[in-house]
Design a protein around this motif. Structure first.
Motif, PDB file in Angstrom:
ATOM      1  N   LEU A 125       5.579  -5.348  -7.180  1.00 28.01           N
ATOM      2  CA  LEU A 125       6.205  -5.225  -5.868  1.00 28.01           C
ATOM      3  C   LEU A 125       5.820  -3.928  -5.167  1.00 28.01           C
ATOM      4  O   LEU A 125       5.610  -3.904  -3.948  1.00 28.01           O
ATOM      5  CB  LEU A 125       7.735  -5.294  -6.018  1.00 28.01           C
ATOM      6  N   ASP A 126       5.700  -2.849  -5.926  1.00 27.08           N
ATOM      7  CA  ASP A 126       5.486  -1.538  -5.303  1.00 27.08           C
ATOM      8  C   ASP A 126       4.013  -1.139  -5.192  1.00 27.08           C
ATOM      9  O   ASP A 126       3.703   0.034  -4.996  1.00 27.08           O
ATOM     10  CB  ASP A 126       6.267  -0.467  -6.040  1.00 27.08           C
ATOM     11  N   TRP A 127       3.099  -2.096  -5.269  1.00 26.19           N
ATOM     12  CA  TRP A 127       1.670  -1.762  -5.216  1.00 26.19           C
ATOM     13  C   TRP A 127       1.294  -1.045  -3.926  1.00 26.19           C
ATOM     14  O   TRP A 127       0.416  -0.171  -3.912  1.00 26.19           O
ATOM     15  CB  TRP A 127       0.808  -3.032  -5.358  1.00 26.19           C
ATOM     16  N   VAL A 128       1.970  -1.380  -2.819  1.00 26.21           N
ATOM     17  CA  VAL A 128       1.569  -0.850  -1.518  1.00 26.21           C
ATOM     18  C   VAL A 128       1.748   0.656  -1.429  1.00 26.21           C
ATOM     19  O   VAL A 128       1.017   1.345  -0.701  1.00 26.21           O
ATOM     20  CB  VAL A 128       2.365  -1.559  -0.389  1.00 26.21           C
ATOM     21  N   TYR A 129       2.712   1.208  -2.190  1.00 28.09           N
ATOM     22  CA  TYR A 129       2.997   2.638  -2.081  1.00 28.09           C
ATOM     23  C   TYR A 129       1.871   3.501  -2.646  1.00 28.09           C
ATOM     24  O   TYR A 129       1.688   4.645  -2.220  1.00 28.09           O
ATOM     25  CB  TYR A 129       4.310   2.970  -2.803  1.00 28.09           C
ATOM     26  N   SER A 130       1.133   2.970  -3.603  1.00 30.48           N
ATOM     27  CA  SER A 130       0.070   3.753  -4.230  1.00 30.48           C
ATOM     28  C   SER A 130      -1.331   3.293  -3.849  1.00 30.48           C
ATOM     29  O   SER A 130      -2.319   3.876  -4.300  1.00 30.48           O
ATOM     30  CB  SER A 130       0.215   3.694  -5.766  1.00 30.48           C
ATOM     31  N   ASP A 131      -1.423   2.272  -3.011  1.00 27.39           N
ATOM     32  CA  ASP A 131      -2.738   1.775  -2.612  1.00 27.39           C
ATOM     33  C   ASP A 131      -3.449   2.832  -1.747  1.00 27.39           C
ATOM     34  O   ASP A 131      -2.920   3.248  -0.706  1.00 27.39           O
ATOM     35  CB  ASP A 131      -2.576   0.468  -1.821  1.00 27.39           C
ATOM     36  N   PRO A 132      -4.645   3.277  -2.136  1.00 28.58           N
ATOM     37  CA  PRO A 132      -5.336   4.359  -1.409  1.00 28.58           C
ATOM     38  C   PRO A 132      -5.750   3.975   0.014  1.00 28.58           C
ATOM     39  O   PRO A 132      -6.053   4.852   0.820  1.00 28.58           O
ATOM     40  CB  PRO A 132      -6.556   4.645  -2.289  1.00 28.58           C
ATOM     41  N   ARG A 133      -5.771   2.685   0.316  1.00 33.13           N
ATOM     42  CA  ARG A 133      -6.143   2.288   1.667  1.00 33.13           C
ATOM     43  C   ARG A 133      -5.018   2.570   2.666  1.00 33.13           C
ATOM     44  O   ARG A 133      -5.269   2.783   3.848  1.00 33.13           O
ATOM     45  CB  ARG A 133      -6.493   0.793   1.696  1.00 33.13           C
ATOM     46  N   PHE A 134      -3.786   2.572   2.192  1.00 30.88           N
ATOM     47  CA  PHE A 134      -2.647   2.792   3.086  1.00 30.88           C
ATOM     48  C   PHE A 134      -2.095   4.221   2.998  1.00 30.88           C
ATOM     49  O   PHE A 134      -1.491   4.702   3.946  1.00 30.88           O
ATOM     50  CB  PHE A 134      -1.541   1.764   2.784  1.00 30.88           C
ATOM     51  N   ARG A 135      -2.265   4.867   1.861  1.00 33.85           N
ATOM     52  CA  ARG A 135      -1.901   6.280   1.702  1.00 33.85           C
ATOM     53  C   ARG A 135      -0.524   6.586   2.298  1.00 33.85           C
ATOM     54  O   ARG A 135      -0.349   7.527   3.067  1.00 33.85           O
ATOM     55  CB  ARG A 135      -2.949   7.179   2.381  1.00 33.85           C
ATOM     56  N   LEU A 136       0.466   5.790   1.945  1.00 35.30           N
ATOM     57  CA  LEU A 136       1.769   5.933   2.590  1.00 35.30           C
ATOM     58  C   LEU A 136       2.396   7.311   2.375  1.00 35.30           C
ATOM     59  O   LEU A 136       3.123   7.801   3.238  1.00 35.30           O
ATOM     60  CB  LEU A 136       2.720   4.838   2.104  1.00 35.30           C
ATOM     61  N   TYR A 137       2.120   7.947   1.252  1.00 35.53           N
ATOM     62  CA  TYR A 137       2.696   9.276   1.005  1.00 35.53           C
ATOM     63  C   TYR A 137       1.980  10.372   1.787  1.00 35.53           C
ATOM     64  O   TYR A 137       2.477  11.496   1.869  1.00 35.53           O
ATOM     65  CB  TYR A 137       2.672   9.601  -0.492  1.00 35.53           C
ATOM     66  N   ALA A 138       0.823  10.045   2.361  1.00 36.77           N
ATOM     67  CA  ALA A 138       0.060  11.074   3.080  1.00 36.77           C
ATOM     68  C   ALA A 138      -0.460  10.590   4.426  1.00 36.77           C
ATOM     69  O   ALA A 138      -1.202  11.306   5.084  1.00 36.77           O
ATOM     70  CB  ALA A 138      -1.114  11.540   2.215  1.00 36.77           C
TER      71      ALA A 138
END
Length: 412
Positions: free
Chosen positions: A181-194
């Motif tokens: 479920l949480d794959w999107v948070y660590s996907d480098p294409r979306f870089r949600l944390y940065a």
């Protein structure tokens, strides 16, 4: 929706608390609450009477005011709370109390001062959803949700079998469903944390969009949680529009300079049950005093709407082309200036009429003031536009006017 309903009730009643303090001569408490930044939060729940929500009104004072009342802080808080309890009862399903706190000043170079959301707040927003196990895409699927923010067809694939992000997301989330479920948070294409701030805010607004979040209670809970984190950096999610009876949220910087006048106008909007006034208020909250010309235009619209709503309630006809001066003439005729039992010739009657006339002149002056200095005109090299103080003056005048005419309307 209950969270938003209670919040509106509390916001709308705050001016009544202020008027109680003024009527009782509680000058210290009045000075505190009118100079404060009001921060309203749901802070708990108890099991009394089948479940009672606990709300706290944080009265955040600038350092200079806080220091001047520090020795009497608890006493003043007790006075404010006593008057709050006159307005709210515990059997309404929620309980409200106030706390006086220090308004922390942003240090030079801090993230708060320039409106940037810091890495700690970014992490808190995303970790909130991960900890809750929030299905971030809600009633949509992953592709439908992310396509509202990104152009997936132009982004690279992490699976060599597919040419775009849309292809590999379909394969691993819809066809095979083998990504967590949480794959999107660590996907480098979306870089949600940065990622850039605009994209991050867009992401969390989409998470609580009514098309995505079909459960109203879950939507309200997430908005409350997000706002708890965003407050640290001076941001919040606010209602922008309504879609099928549900609020659509957008992120905005918190506006405090217009705090009390806005609360007074909110009380009027709540009493008149006017979505038009609420829409104007939402626009005004978004721009605050940062765009004086637009704020003044909204002040004029608020005054005009209030006049028309009261005339509508009293079934008084007016021309569709009526301007504020025309509406004021009708209002002055319809609303009795002097209280019942007091003759028009009584001492003070003319002064009261003068005050009402002055309020009318203030309202009437808003439009030409905005026209002279607002955005809708060409500007030469020597142009000097309106300043935030002019916006505060206009909104303050508008709030005084609508508060006065509503009081006369309601008391007859």
């Amino acid at each position: 929706m209950r969270y938003l309903s209670i919040r509106r009730q509390i916001e709308g009643a705050l001016p009544t608390v202020v008027e109680l303090l003024r009527a009782k001569g509680e000058n210290d408490a009045l000075r505190v609450i009118t100079q404060a930044e009001i921060d309203l939060q749901q802070t708990g729940m108890d099991n009394w009477n089948g479940g009672t929500e606990l709300w706290t009104i944080y009265i955040r004072l600038p350092v200079s005011v806080f220091v001047s009342v520090d020795a009497l802080r608890q006493e003043i808080a007790d006075v404010i709370n006593a008057n709050i309890q006159l307005v709210f009862r515990k059997d309404e399903g929620f309980w409200v109390h106030a706390e006086i706190a220090l308004l922390r000043t942003a240090q030079n170079g801090s993230k708060v001062a320039d409106g940037k959301i810091g890495p700690r707040t970014r992490a808190a927003l995303l970790d909130e959803m991960r900890a809750r196990g929030t299905i971030w895409y809600g009633a949509l699927d992953e592709i439908a949700f992310l396509s509202r923010i990104y152009d997936l067809s132009s982004m690279s694939s992490s699976d060599s079998r597919y040419g775009t992000a849309e292809g590999d997301i379909w394969q691993h989330c819809i066809n095979n469903d083998d990504w967590p479920l949480d794959w999107v948070y660590s996907d480098p294409r979306f870089r949600l944390y940065a990622t850039d701030q605009e994209t991050l805010l867009k992401f969390i607004c989409e998470v609580v969009h009514p098309i995505v979040r079909t459960d109203a209670d879950e939507q309200a809970t997430l908005v409350q949680a997000f706002n708890g984190h965003l407050a640290a950096d001076g941001w919040e999610l606010v209602e922008d529009t309504v879609l099928a009876g549900r609020p659509v949220f957008e992120a905005q910087r918190k506006v405090h300079a217009l705090g009390m006048p806005l609360q007074r106008i909110k009380a009027v909007a709540a009493t008149l049950n006017s979505e038009t006034l609420y829409e104007d208020l939402r626009r005004l909250e978004r721009i605050g005093d940062s765009e004086p010309g637009e704020a003044i235009a909204l002040a004029k619209e608020i005054v005009e709407s209030c006049c028309k709503l009261i005339l509508d309630d009293r079934k008084v006809e007016y021309s569709s082309k009526a301007e504020i001066p025309d509406l004021l003439k009708l209002l002055r005729k319809e609303l009795k200036i002097m209280p019942e039992g007091i003759e028009d010739t009584t001492k003070g009657a003319s002064e009261i009429r003068d005050i009402l006339t002055s309020l009318g002149r203030i309202a009437h002056s808003l439009a030409p003031l905005r026209n002279a200095y607002g955005k809708g005109h060409g500007r030469g090299r020597g142009f000097r536009g309106l300043q935030p103080r002019h916006a505060r003056l206009a909104i303050g005048a508008a709030s005084t006017f609508v508060d006065f005419v509503l009081d006369r309307h309601s008391s007859q």
